[in-house]
Design a protein around this motif. Sequence first.
Motif, PDB file in Angstrom:
ATOM      1  N   SER A 127      -6.812   7.802  -1.566  1.00 42.10           N
ATOM      2  CA  SER A 127      -7.796   8.142  -0.537  1.00 42.10           C
ATOM      3  C   SER A 127      -7.742   7.160   0.629  1.00 42.10           C
ATOM      4  CB  SER A 127      -9.203   8.152  -1.150  1.00 42.10           C
ATOM      5  OG  SER A 127      -9.529   6.854  -1.607  1.00 42.10           O
ATOM      6  N   ASP A 128      -8.223   7.621   1.767  1.00 45.05           N
ATOM      7  CA  ASP A 128      -8.363   6.798   2.979  1.00 45.05           C
ATOM      8  C   ASP A 128      -7.066   6.129   3.420  1.00 45.05           C
ATOM      9  OD1 ASP A 128     -11.100   7.401   3.062  1.00 45.05           O
ATOM     10  OD2 ASP A 128     -11.567   5.720   1.719  1.00 45.05           O
ATOM     11  N   GLU A 129      -5.938   6.768   3.188  1.00 45.29           N
ATOM     12  CA  GLU A 129      -4.633   6.273   3.616  1.00 45.29           C
ATOM     13  C   GLU A 129      -4.325   4.863   3.104  1.00 45.29           C
ATOM     14  OE1 GLU A 129      -4.491   6.669   7.867  1.00 45.29           O
ATOM     15  OE2 GLU A 129      -4.783   8.826   7.780  1.00 45.29           O
ATOM     16  N   LYS A 130      -4.871   4.525   1.937  1.00 46.63           N
ATOM     17  CA  LYS A 130      -4.651   3.199   1.366  1.00 46.63           C
ATOM     18  C   LYS A 130      -3.192   2.983   0.979  1.00 46.63           C
ATOM     19  CE  LYS A 130      -9.265   2.823  -0.643  1.00 46.63           C
ATOM     20  NZ  LYS A 130      -9.997   2.767  -1.929  1.00 46.63           N
ATOM     21  N   ILE A 131      -2.562   4.024   0.409  1.00 48.58           N
ATOM     22  CA  ILE A 131      -1.174   3.858  -0.027  1.00 48.58           C
ATOM     23  C   ILE A 131      -0.251   3.659   1.174  1.00 48.58           C
ATOM     24  CG2 ILE A 131      -0.404   6.278  -0.111  1.00 48.58           C
ATOM     25  CD1 ILE A 131       0.258   3.724  -2.863  1.00 48.58           C
ATOM     26  N   ASP A 132      -0.559   4.337   2.302  1.00 47.16           N
ATOM     27  CA  ASP A 132       0.241   4.134   3.514  1.00 47.16           C
ATOM     28  C   ASP A 132       0.063   2.714   4.053  1.00 47.16           C
ATOM     29  OD1 ASP A 132       1.278   6.726   3.481  1.00 47.16           O
ATOM     30  OD2 ASP A 132      -0.453   7.521   4.596  1.00 47.16           O
ATOM     31  N   ALA A 133      -1.167   2.213   4.007  1.00 43.28           N
ATOM     32  CA  ALA A 133      -1.413   0.838   4.449  1.00 43.28           C
ATOM     33  C   ALA A 133      -0.692  -0.153   3.537  1.00 43.28           C
ATOM     34  CB  ALA A 133      -2.910   0.552   4.472  1.00 43.28           C
ATOM     35  N   LEU A 134      -0.671   0.135   2.231  1.00 42.58           N
ATOM     36  CA  LEU A 134       0.036  -0.723   1.282  1.00 42.58           C
ATOM     37  C   LEU A 134       1.532  -0.750   1.579  1.00 42.58           C
ATOM     38  CD1 LEU A 134       0.127  -2.407  -1.361  1.00 42.58           C
ATOM     39  CD2 LEU A 134       0.414  -0.237  -2.564  1.00 42.58           C
ATOM     40  N   SER A 138       3.489  -4.046   2.835  1.00 43.30           N
ATOM     41  CA  SER A 138       4.572  -4.531   1.980  1.00 43.30           C
ATOM     42  C   SER A 138       5.886  -4.604   2.732  1.00 43.30           C
ATOM     43  CB  SER A 138       4.722  -3.631   0.751  1.00 43.30           C
ATOM     44  OG  SER A 138       3.539  -3.615   0.006  1.00 43.30           O
ATOM     45  N   HIS A 139       6.184  -3.578   3.507  1.00 43.71           N
ATOM     46  CA  HIS A 139       7.421  -3.581   4.305  1.00 43.71           C
ATOM     47  C   HIS A 139       7.394  -4.700   5.342  1.00 43.71           C
ATOM     48  CE1 HIS A 139       9.541  -0.106   2.722  1.00 43.71           C
ATOM     49  NE2 HIS A 139       8.383   0.556   2.685  1.00 43.71           N
TER      50      HIS A 139
END
Length: 191
Positions: A127-134, A138-139
């Motif tokens: 939710s809330d684009e957390k995985i994209d922020a992660l 990380s990159h």
Amino acid sequence: MGAVGMAVDYTRANAARTAFQVALDSTALMMAKDAATLTDEQRKTEATKTFGALFNRPEVTDATVTPVFTTAGGSKLTLNGSAVVHTNFLGVIGISEVNISAMSVSTWGNTRLRVALVLDNSGSMASDEKIDALKTASHNLLSQLQSAAVRPGRLCFDRPLQQGREFRCRQPCRQLVALGLVGRRERGRTI
């Protein structure tokens, strides 16, 4: 009066020893760059020349610097130095000189640090684009670490850790070229 004279000579010897250590440390750092490419005799000549340019105390004589270079466990340059400080007042009681010595070690090498990233790719990150922020964070971190001597690895978890239980990764941590977060299915969608 004798005690004051001893204090003066002690202070002079202590100041000379401190300056001696500083010059020896500076010499070791300056020589570290080229120490691996020099012969033993060249290292001795360079150490004596560099130390002599940095250390100039008229009350100190017989200064010697001995370099020792080793490559076991990374490169290491050790400088051992000794000298004599001539006294002014202690000569009255038979002490005309004080021996001083110091050692400086400079180590360097290509040992790589190991850094482990612990990444949460559980359902709560969807939710809330957390995985994209992660992924972005990380990159960015890995891009900054790429030029450093760092060996990154990853440990992903997708279930809560319970207190008192050991967590075992399903796959061993590997060097990261890119994060392998893409492609895992969770709740019917690929993340």
